[in-house]
Design a protein around this motif. Structure first.
Motif, PDB file in Angstrom:
ATOM      1  N   THR A   1       0.740  -1.201  -0.034  1.00 43.74           N
ATOM      2  CA  THR A   1       0.065   0.055  -0.178  1.00 43.74           C
ATOM      3  C   THR A   1       0.912   1.234   0.031  1.00 43.74           C
ATOM      4  OG1 THR A   1      -1.865  -1.222   1.121  1.00 43.74           O
ATOM      5  CG2 THR A   1      -1.822   1.258   1.326  1.00 43.74           C
TER       6      THR A   1
ATOM      7  N   MET B   1       2.207   1.744  -3.276  1.00 37.13           N
ATOM      8  CA  MET B   1       0.892   2.051  -4.330  1.00 37.13           C
ATOM      9  C   MET B   1       0.929   3.837  -4.237  1.00 37.13           C
ATOM     10  SD  MET B   1      -1.503  -1.004  -4.178  1.00 37.13           S
ATOM     11  CE  MET B   1      -2.847   0.070  -3.803  1.00 37.13           C
TER      12      MET B   1
ATOM     13  N   PHE C   1       1.564   6.639  -6.672  1.00 34.42           N
ATOM     14  CA  PHE C   1       0.422   7.493  -6.958  1.00 34.42           C
ATOM     15  C   PHE C   1       0.810   8.871  -6.945  1.00 34.42           C
ATOM     16  CE2 PHE C   1      -3.035   9.987  -5.200  1.00 34.42           C
ATOM     17  CZ  PHE C   1      -3.673  10.193  -6.346  1.00 34.42           C
TER      18      PHE C   1
ATOM     19  N   TYR D   1       2.997   2.179 -14.070  1.00 32.53           N
ATOM     20  CA  TYR D   1       1.618   1.737 -14.348  1.00 32.53           C
ATOM     21  C   TYR D   1       1.614   0.872 -15.639  1.00 32.53           C
ATOM     22  CZ  TYR D   1      -0.062   4.659 -10.339  1.00 32.53           C
ATOM     23  OH  TYR D   1      -0.245   5.224  -9.249  1.00 32.53           O
TER      24      TYR D   1
ATOM     25  N   HIS E   1      -4.855   1.677 -15.908  1.00 35.88           N
ATOM     26  CA  HIS E   1      -4.422   1.072 -14.581  1.00 35.88           C
ATOM     27  C   HIS E   1      -4.272   2.592 -13.373  1.00 35.88           C
ATOM     28  CE1 HIS E   1      -1.112  -0.842 -11.789  1.00 35.88           C
ATOM     29  NE2 HIS E   1      -2.160  -0.819 -11.258  1.00 35.88           N
TER      30      HIS E   1
ATOM     31  N   ARG F   1      -7.645   3.834 -12.802  1.00 29.09           N
ATOM     32  CA  ARG F   1      -8.055   3.193 -11.380  1.00 29.09           C
ATOM     33  C   ARG F   1      -7.631   3.475 -10.168  1.00 29.09           C
ATOM     34  NH1 ARG F   1      -7.725  -1.036 -15.116  1.00 29.09           N
ATOM     35  NH2 ARG F   1      -5.875  -1.828 -14.183  1.00 29.09           N
ATOM     36  N   GLU F   2      -6.260   3.563 -10.039  1.00 27.01           N
ATOM     37  CA  GLU F   2      -5.434   4.144  -8.768  1.00 27.01           C
ATOM     38  C   GLU F   2      -5.952   5.484  -8.544  1.00 27.01           C
ATOM     39  OE1 GLU F   2      -3.054   2.247  -7.048  1.00 27.01           O
ATOM     40  OE2 GLU F   2      -4.587   0.747  -7.788  1.00 27.01           O
TER      41      GLU F   2
ATOM     42  N   ARG G   1      -9.266   5.341  -6.842  1.00 24.17           N
ATOM     43  CA  ARG G   1      -9.056   4.739  -5.583  1.00 24.17           C
ATOM     44  C   ARG G   1      -8.572   5.848  -4.470  1.00 24.17           C
ATOM     45  NH1 ARG G   1      -5.269  -0.167  -3.975  1.00 24.17           N
ATOM     46  NH2 ARG G   1      -5.733  -0.289  -1.791  1.00 24.17           N
ATOM     47  N   PHE G   2      -7.506   6.548  -4.813  1.00 26.07           N
ATOM     48  CA  PHE G   2      -6.853   7.442  -4.090  1.00 26.07           C
ATOM     49  C   PHE G   2      -7.011   8.928  -4.016  1.00 26.07           C
ATOM     50  CE2 PHE G   2      -3.401   4.188  -4.450  1.00 26.07           C
ATOM     51  CZ  PHE G   2      -3.567   3.625  -3.321  1.00 26.07           C
TER      52      PHE G   2
END
Length: 195
Positions: free
Chosen positions: A127, A130, A134, A161, A166, A169-170, A173-174
């Motif tokens: 995590t 990631m 990010f 990525y 991809h 999507r990240e 998410r963030f």
């Protein structure tokens, strides 16, 4: 916050929490933080000193002095060297090192490294990796936006990525939004008062 209210907000590196507050960042709540729970009466004294101060430079100096003193009181408190080294490797690779390779470089199993990270920062190395990747992508996108057109596929490739999907999507998410929506909100239109 209410109108007319002011305050000071600090961003503390996850590995600094133990030295400043005496507890790993994994033990600090990110949604319901009461300084008195961690700092005791010192938090009350700091709040009173800051409230009495009328000049921002003095407020910042007061908070800085408090943090320096907190660090001095815990000179012997350190983060495990293997966790600090793993964090350094993650930063240096901008989150692009696979967790298995990271664990090998640190000299522990991937499972043990995950346990150590959970105890210290409250997140797994995957995590954290990631989030670092990010952040790197976010910085690249912001820099591209300041200089003209943003090529999300190129940013995705540069920051590790698999593809633009991809990255998107990240981002959702963030950041809670796809990159273009985030850009529109963060940077706005110059003519409309964007920065």
């Amino acid at each position: 916050q209410r109108r007319g209210q002011t305050g000071v907000q600090l961003a503390v590196h996850p590995l600094a929490s133990r030295a400043l507050f005496g507890v790993p960042s994994a033990e600090l709540s990110v949604t319901d933080y009461a300084a008195v729970d961690v700092l005791g009466r010192r938090a009350v004294e700091l709040a009173e000193r800051v409230a009495e101060t009328r000049q921002w430079p003095t407020v910042f100096a007061t908070v800085a002095d408090f943090l320096v003193d907190a660090r001095r009181r815990r000179d012997d408190v350190t983060v495990r060297p293997d966790v600090a080294y793993a964090w350094h490797l993650l930063e240096r690779t901008q989150g692009r090192i696979p967790v298995g390779d990271l664990a090998d470089r640190v000299g522990v199993s991937a499972r043990h490294l995950t346990t150590l990270f959970q105890r210290e920062v409250g997140r797994s190395p995957k995590t954290v990796s990631m989030l670092m990747r990010f952040q790197h992508a976010t910085n690249k996108i912001a820099a591209s936006a300041r200089h003209g057109r943003v090529d999300l596929a190129a940013v995705a490739a540069e920051t590790g990525y698999c593809d633009q999907a991809h990255l998107t999507r990240e981002f959702v998410r963030f950041a809670g939004a796809p990159p273009r929506a985030w850009l529109a909100e963060e940077f706005g239109n110059i003519q409309d008062g964007g920065h």
